[in-house]
Motif scaffolding. Structure first.
Motif, PDB file in Angstrom:
ATOM      1  N   ALA A 250       0.831  -1.209   0.000  1.00  5.10           N
ATOM      2  CA  ALA A 250       0.000   0.000   0.000  1.00  5.10           C
ATOM      3  C   ALA A 250       0.862   1.253   0.000  1.00  5.10           C
ATOM      4  O   ALA A 250       0.546   2.249  -0.667  1.00  5.10           O
ATOM      5  CB  ALA A 250      -0.932   0.000   1.209  1.00  5.10           C
ATOM      6  N   ALA A 251       1.981   1.229   0.726  1.00  4.21           N
ATOM      7  CA  ALA A 251       2.868   2.390   0.792  1.00  4.21           C
ATOM      8  C   ALA A 251       3.488   2.702  -0.562  1.00  4.21           C
ATOM      9  O   ALA A 251       3.814   3.858  -0.856  1.00  4.21           O
ATOM     10  CB  ALA A 251       3.957   2.160   1.830  1.00  4.21           C
ATOM     11  N   GLY A 252       3.652   1.682  -1.383  1.00  3.95           N
ATOM     12  CA  GLY A 252       4.241   1.866  -2.704  1.00  3.95           C
ATOM     13  C   GLY A 252       3.250   2.301  -3.760  1.00  3.95           C
ATOM     14  O   GLY A 252       3.653   2.632  -4.887  1.00  3.95           O
ATOM     15  N   ALA A 253       1.968   2.332  -3.426  1.00  3.60           N
ATOM     16  CA  ALA A 253       0.952   2.756  -4.397  1.00  3.60           C
ATOM     17  C   ALA A 253       1.002   4.272  -4.568  1.00  3.60           C
ATOM     18  O   ALA A 253       0.971   5.008  -3.578  1.00  3.60           O
ATOM     19  CB  ALA A 253      -0.436   2.327  -3.925  1.00  3.60           C
ATOM     20  N   PRO A 254       1.109   4.764  -5.803  1.00  2.00           N
ATOM     21  CA  PRO A 254       1.227   6.224  -6.026  1.00  2.00           C
ATOM     22  C   PRO A 254       0.115   7.035  -5.368  1.00  2.00           C
ATOM     23  O   PRO A 254       0.353   8.147  -4.899  1.00  2.00           O
ATOM     24  CB  PRO A 254       1.176   6.337  -7.552  1.00  2.00           C
ATOM     25  N   GLU A 255      -1.103   6.482  -5.312  1.00  2.00           N
ATOM     26  CA  GLU A 255      -2.213   7.244  -4.741  1.00  2.00           C
ATOM     27  C   GLU A 255      -2.068   7.429  -3.224  1.00  2.00           C
ATOM     28  O   GLU A 255      -2.706   8.304  -2.627  1.00  2.00           O
ATOM     29  CB  GLU A 255      -3.549   6.570  -5.051  1.00  2.00           C
ATOM     30  N   ASN A 256      -1.224   6.595  -2.587  1.00  2.00           N
ATOM     31  CA  ASN A 256      -1.031   6.714  -1.141  1.00  2.00           C
ATOM     32  C   ASN A 256       0.167   7.572  -0.766  1.00  2.00           C
ATOM     33  O   ASN A 256       0.370   7.863   0.421  1.00  2.00           O
ATOM     34  CB  ASN A 256      -0.863   5.327  -0.507  1.00  2.00           C
ATOM     35  N   LEU A 257       0.957   7.994  -1.751  1.00  2.00           N
ATOM     36  CA  LEU A 257       2.153   8.771  -1.451  1.00  2.00           C
ATOM     37  C   LEU A 257       1.841  10.090  -0.745  1.00  2.00           C
ATOM     38  O   LEU A 257       2.537  10.436   0.234  1.00  2.00           O
ATOM     39  CB  LEU A 257       2.965   9.019  -2.721  1.00  2.00           C
TER      40      LEU A 257
ATOM     41  N   PHE B 247      10.816   2.872   7.771  1.00  2.00           N
ATOM     42  CA  PHE B 247      11.646   3.551   6.780  1.00  2.00           C
ATOM     43  C   PHE B 247      12.429   2.531   5.962  1.00  2.00           C
ATOM     44  O   PHE B 247      12.539   2.649   4.738  1.00  2.00           O
ATOM     45  CB  PHE B 247      12.614   4.525   7.455  1.00  2.00           C
ATOM     46  N   ALA B 248      12.986   1.528   6.639  1.00  2.00           N
ATOM     47  CA  ALA B 248      13.751   0.497   5.934  1.00  2.00           C
ATOM     48  C   ALA B 248      12.859  -0.317   5.017  1.00  2.00           C
ATOM     49  O   ALA B 248      13.250  -0.683   3.899  1.00  2.00           O
ATOM     50  CB  ALA B 248      14.439  -0.425   6.947  1.00  2.00           C
ATOM     51  N   ALA B 249      11.621  -0.597   5.464  1.00  2.00           N
ATOM     52  CA  ALA B 249      10.704  -1.412   4.670  1.00  2.00           C
ATOM     53  C   ALA B 249      10.187  -0.665   3.446  1.00  2.00           C
ATOM     54  O   ALA B 249      10.029  -1.243   2.363  1.00  2.00           O
ATOM     55  CB  ALA B 249       9.526  -1.863   5.539  1.00  2.00           C
ATOM     56  N   VAL B 250       9.923   0.628   3.625  1.00  2.00           N
ATOM     57  CA  VAL B 250       9.280   1.388   2.558  1.00  2.00           C
ATOM     58  C   VAL B 250      10.283   1.999   1.585  1.00  2.00           C
ATOM     59  O   VAL B 250       9.929   2.345   0.450  1.00  2.00           O
ATOM     60  CB  VAL B 250       8.383   2.494   3.171  1.00  2.00           C
ATOM     61  N   GLN B 251      11.535   2.122   2.003  1.00  2.00           N
ATOM     62  CA  GLN B 251      12.532   2.789   1.167  1.00  2.00           C
ATOM     63  C   GLN B 251      12.652   2.192  -0.239  1.00  2.00           C
ATOM     64  O   GLN B 251      12.660   2.931  -1.226  1.00  2.00           O
ATOM     65  CB  GLN B 251      13.881   2.801   1.889  1.00  2.00           C
ATOM     66  N   PRO B 252      12.705   0.856  -0.385  1.00  3.77           N
ATOM     67  CA  PRO B 252      12.818   0.321  -1.756  1.00  3.77           C
ATOM     68  C   PRO B 252      11.601   0.605  -2.629  1.00  3.77           C
ATOM     69  O   PRO B 252      11.747   0.937  -3.812  1.00  3.77           O
ATOM     70  CB  PRO B 252      12.996  -1.189  -1.527  1.00  3.77           C
ATOM     71  N   VAL B 253      10.389   0.497  -2.063  1.00  7.46           N
ATOM     72  CA  VAL B 253       9.190   0.682  -2.894  1.00  7.46           C
ATOM     73  C   VAL B 253       8.962   2.150  -3.206  1.00  7.46           C
ATOM     74  O   VAL B 253       8.540   2.502  -4.316  1.00  7.46           O
ATOM     75  CB  VAL B 253       7.938   0.059  -2.228  1.00  7.46           C
ATOM     76  N   VAL B 254       9.241   3.026  -2.246  1.00  8.10           N
ATOM     77  CA  VAL B 254       9.110   4.458  -2.508  1.00  8.10           C
ATOM     78  C   VAL B 254      10.210   4.913  -3.464  1.00  8.10           C
ATOM     79  O   VAL B 254       9.977   5.720  -4.368  1.00  8.10           O
ATOM     80  CB  VAL B 254       9.150   5.257  -1.191  1.00  8.10           C
ATOM     81  N   GLY B 255      11.414   4.371  -3.275  1.00  8.78           N
ATOM     82  CA  GLY B 255      12.531   4.715  -4.155  1.00  8.78           C
ATOM     83  C   GLY B 255      12.282   4.322  -5.591  1.00  8.78           C
ATOM     84  O   GLY B 255      12.789   4.984  -6.519  1.00  8.78           O
ATOM     85  N   ALA B 256      11.501   3.268  -5.801  1.00  5.99           N
ATOM     86  CA  ALA B 256      11.174   2.848  -7.165  1.00  5.99           C
ATOM     87  C   ALA B 256      10.268   3.856  -7.862  1.00  5.99           C
ATOM     88  O   ALA B 256      10.276   3.983  -9.089  1.00  5.99           O
ATOM     89  CB  ALA B 256      10.505   1.474  -7.140  1.00  5.99           C
ATOM     90  N   VAL B 257       9.464   4.595  -7.055  1.00  3.49           N
ATOM     91  CA  VAL B 257       8.573   5.617  -7.601  1.00  3.49           C
ATOM     92  C   VAL B 257       9.284   6.962  -7.711  1.00  3.49           C
ATOM     93  O   VAL B 257       9.122   7.697  -8.683  1.00  3.49           O
ATOM     94  CB  VAL B 257       7.312   5.761  -6.714  1.00  3.49           C
ATOM     95  N   ASN B 258      10.101   7.275  -6.690  1.00  2.00           N
ATOM     96  CA  ASN B 258      10.788   8.557  -6.648  1.00  2.00           C
ATOM     97  C   ASN B 258      12.154   8.342  -5.997  1.00  2.00           C
ATOM     98  O   ASN B 258      12.243   8.117  -4.797  1.00  2.00           O
ATOM     99  CB  ASN B 258       9.969   9.572  -5.847  1.00  2.00           C
ATOM    100  N   GLU B 259      13.208   8.430  -6.799  1.00  2.00           N
ATOM    101  CA  GLU B 259      14.557   8.128  -6.309  1.00  2.00           C
ATOM    102  C   GLU B 259      14.980   9.076  -5.191  1.00  2.00           C
ATOM    103  O   GLU B 259      15.595   8.653  -4.207  1.00  2.00           O
ATOM    104  CB  GLU B 259      15.554   8.214  -7.469  1.00  2.00           C
ATOM    105  N   GLU B 260      14.646  10.347  -5.319  1.00  2.00           N
ATOM    106  CA  GLU B 260      15.018  11.333  -4.299  1.00  2.00           C
ATOM    107  C   GLU B 260      14.383  10.994  -2.958  1.00  2.00           C
ATOM    108  O   GLU B 260      15.030  11.056  -1.906  1.00  2.00           O
ATOM    109  CB  GLU B 260      14.598  12.730  -4.741  1.00  2.00           C
ATOM    110  N   LEU B 261      13.106  10.621  -2.989  1.00  2.00           N
ATOM    111  CA  LEU B 261      12.402  10.278  -1.766  1.00  2.00           C
ATOM    112  C   LEU B 261      12.967   9.000  -1.151  1.00  2.00           C
ATOM    113  O   LEU B 261      13.088   8.882   0.078  1.00  2.00           O
ATOM    114  CB  LEU B 261      10.906  10.111  -2.057  1.00  2.00           C
TER     115      LEU B 261
ATOM    116  N   GLU C  21      -7.919   3.131   7.677  1.00  2.00           N
ATOM    117  CA  GLU C  21      -7.223   4.166   6.919  1.00  2.00           C
ATOM    118  C   GLU C  21      -5.731   3.872   6.842  1.00  2.00           C
ATOM    119  O   GLU C  21      -5.136   3.357   7.795  1.00  2.00           O
ATOM    120  CB  GLU C  21      -7.447   5.530   7.571  1.00  2.00           C
ATOM    121  N   PHE C  22      -5.123   4.229   5.718  1.00  2.00           N
ATOM    122  CA  PHE C  22      -3.684   4.080   5.560  1.00  2.00           C
ATOM    123  C   PHE C  22      -2.980   5.265   6.205  1.00  2.00           C
ATOM    124  O   PHE C  22      -3.304   6.421   5.939  1.00  2.00           O
ATOM    125  CB  PHE C  22      -3.317   4.014   4.075  1.00  2.00           C
ATOM    126  N   ARG C  23      -2.020   4.964   7.083  1.00  4.76           N
ATOM    127  CA  ARG C  23      -1.185   5.967   7.725  1.00  4.76           C
ATOM    128  C   ARG C  23       0.219   5.399   7.885  1.00  4.76           C
ATOM    129  O   ARG C  23       0.439   4.198   7.692  1.00  4.76           O
ATOM    130  CB  ARG C  23      -1.747   6.370   9.100  1.00  4.76           C
TER     131      ARG C  23
END
Length: 210
Positions: free
Chosen positions: A26-33, A135-149, A201-203
């Motif tokens: 869910a954290a990697g879904a663009p709509e949840n960013l 942070f460690a769990a979400v970093q790869p999936v968020v990084g795939a969407v936005n490298e800076e993030l 809700e996603f948080r």
């Protein structure tokens, strides 16, 4: 286990569970960013506020004052960094309801001292440990969407892991008459239930998305 140069083993050994895969997806879904970023900003503000509140409440403990003053400054700096990312992306920063996570943990805190101080510090340690693990769990999936993030989340790991140890060390040092491990076990079990149960809700600290 090393992530971005940080040894995650102490965090993994401390927490009773890992973040569920469903939350990571869910954290990697663009709509949840946007929600992830806004709630992350809110969490940084709350972390700074918690540290400052403890500094006002327990002025008789110099070690607490020194460590939490530094922690509050770092949390506010992180808030500023997240806010800059939100603004750079042209996002609004609306009011967002809090997840049940922190309130669920604080409901377990004892009412009387010195257990209240110990429990409050242990809750702080648990929240910081979970934040680091997320942070460690979400970093790869968020990084795939936005490298800076992705790089930004990786950069937060070191400070969050240190904050976890700061709170845990204070709990063990400031109230030697209290059995910290006895107080810690039910708090970690309550945290596990919050993380592994379903959330509407996603948080940033929510459980399994419905």
């Amino acid at each position: 286990m090393m992530v971005a140069g940080v040894d995650m083993a102490p965090i993994k050994d401390f927490l009773f569970c890992d973040t569920p895969t469903e939350w990571i997806v869910a954290a990697g879904a663009p709509e949840n960013l946007p929600v992830l970023l806004i709630d992350h900003a809110n969490c940084e503000k709350k972390a700074a506020s918690t540290a400052l509140n403890l500094m006002y409440r327990y002025v008789e403990h110099p070690a607490l004052l020194h460590k939490l003053s530094r922690l509050a400054r770092e949390e506010l700096r992180h808030f500023e960094q997240v806010l800059a990312i939100i603004e750079k992306r042209g996002m609004d920063y609306p009011q967002l309801s809090a997840s049940r996570y922190a309130a669920g943990l604080r409901a377990q805190v004892a009412k009387n001292e010195p257990q209240r101080l110990v429990d409050t510090l242990l809750v702080g340690a648990i929240i910081e440990a979970r934040s680091c693990e997320r942070f460690a769990a979400v970093q790869p999936v968020v990084g795939a969407v936005n490298e800076e993030l992705g790089r930004f989340y990786a950069s937060l790991l070191r400070s969050e892991s240190r904050h976890f140890m700061d709170y845990l060390t204070l709990a063990r040092e400031l109230a030697p008459s209290v059995d910290v491990e006895e107080r810690l076990t039910p708090l970690l079990e309550a945290e596990r239930k919050l993380i592994e149960s379903e959330d509407e809700e996603f948080r940033f600290h929510s459980g399994v998305p419905k």
